[in-house]
Design a protein around this motif. Structure first.
Motif, PDB file in Angstrom:
ATOM      1  N   GLU A 326       2.945  -7.757   9.059  1.00  0.00           N
ATOM      2  CA  GLU A 326       2.491  -8.567   7.940  1.00  0.00           C
ATOM      3  C   GLU A 326       2.928  -7.938   6.613  1.00  0.00           C
ATOM      4  N   ASP A 327       3.354  -8.791   5.701  1.00  0.00           N
ATOM      5  CA  ASP A 327       3.744  -8.323   4.361  1.00  0.00           C
ATOM      6  C   ASP A 327       2.489  -8.337   3.484  1.00  0.00           C
ATOM      7  N   ARG A 328       1.743  -7.240   3.528  1.00  0.00           N
ATOM      8  CA  ARG A 328       0.461  -7.201   2.838  1.00  0.00           C
ATOM      9  C   ARG A 328       0.576  -7.413   1.321  1.00  0.00           C
ATOM     10  N   ILE A 331       0.955 -11.081   0.719  1.00  0.00           N
ATOM     11  CA  ILE A 331      -0.289 -11.822   1.025  1.00  0.00           C
ATOM     12  C   ILE A 331      -1.292 -11.651  -0.116  1.00  0.00           C
TER      13      ILE A 331
END
Length: 334
Positions: A326-328, A331
């Motif tokens: 996930e591309d925190r 996000i």
């Protein structure tokens, strides 16, 4: 029933790569089986196809049960069974043996990154299949007189220890270098053997590639394989070791592609990684500085060539993206 842990990122990554590799090999086997005129070779390849197909379905089932999208990999449209024979005289089993050699190393790494019992079972099963097929392929090629054995040496009768650090020196302006040890000889023989197969493989790919940039890339790889063989042979000749690990297989004059350019490019990129590991292994275990230096420079060439291949795959829309974390930051910004 025993509750399974969620699949980890490392397991997802290795299974995804395994799916890509196995679907590619299935397509290659389908073509080789169709064109083979040797029943023993057909039986060997057909048996492997059945076993790999089983494990591809095992990975599919695991993905489906965990709610993971099935990768595209390589499908029926990536092989043309009507294409004329591109390789002859045992090349199919020679190449199969190289693929199994590559797979043995990959499964060891993949098993080390597995934590779930069902994932470990897949790699354990694939390891057993690979080791058996590698042995059968080697015996087949030796019986056919296609595979060249490494040279013999005088067998040691006493235990010896290295007396001084001159053992490691290979750049002597005056005087002779020490003779090759059997570890170095084995590395050089293996390098010639694998690059000979790669040379034939990529020659066939270059003949039938329709995309000009892809054809140019294959021609560049052909020259790189020649450079590797020449480097290894020069070291052996300097040591008065006269042999050549050549293969009796041949490339035909066909220019009709049996595989999609996506598959051919992926195959070469996969073998680039194998070649990089092989050269690095040789550099690490050679104890003569000149050999270490030459193998390190060859590793650099492979690395740059491999990056060029990945760029070409991406530009043509052929590079399937591996599962991502996930591309925190992205996000959070949303």
């Amino acid at each position: 029933m025993e509750k399974k842990n969620p699949i980890s990122a490392s397991e997802l990554g290795t299974l995804w790569l395994t799916y890509q590799e196995k679907t590619m090999i299935l397509r290659i086997l389908e073509y080789f089986i169709e064109k083979s005129d040797d029943q023993e070779a057909k039986n060997l390849m057909g048996g492997l196809w059945q076993e790999l197909h089983f494990y591809v379905n095992e990975i599919k089932t695991l993905f489906e049960n965990d709610g993971i999208v099935i990768p595209m990999g390589f499908r029926k449209e990536d092989v043309n069974l009507e294409a004329p024979k591109l390789y002859d005289n045992g090349f199919d089993i020679m190449f199969l043996r190289i693929l199994k050699e590559l797979s043995m190393g990959l499964y060891t790494i993949n098993m080390n990154m597995a934590y779930r019992k069902d994932v470990m079972a897949i790699y354990q099963g694939l390891t057993n299949v690979t080791q058996r097929i590698y042995k059968l392929s080697t015996v087949y090629l030796l019986n056919k007189g296609i595979l060249t054995l490494p040279p013999n040496v005088t067998l040691p009768k006493t235990v010896e220890f290295v007396k001084n650090t001159n053992y490691m020196k290979g750049f002597k302006p005056l005087g002779d270098k020490r003779s090759l040890n059997t570890i170095e000889l084995g590395i050089l023989h293996h390098g010639i053997e694998t690059n000979n197969i790669g040379l034939q493989l990529i020659t066939g790919f270059a003949q039938c590639a329709e995309n000009k940039k892809v054809r140019k890339y294959f021609i560049k790889g052909l020259e790189l394989a020649k450079k590797h063989i020449q480097t290894y042979e020069e070291i052996l000749l300097e040591a008065n070791v006269h042999f050549s690990a050549t293969s009796g297989s041949i490339v035909t004059t066909s220019t009709f592609p049996p595989f999609s350019e996506k598959l051919m490019m992926y195959c070469i990129c996969l073998l680039n990684g194998f070649g990089l590991v092989g050269s690095s292994f040789g550099a690490m275990f050679s104890l003569r500085t000149d050999i270490t230096m030459k193998l390190s420079l060859l590793s650099k060439d492979i690395l740059l060539y491999g990056h060029e291949g990945i760029e070409l795959l991406i530009k043509n829309g052929w590079f399937e993206e591996p599962p991502q974390m996930e591309d925190r930051p992205k996000i959070i910004k949303k």
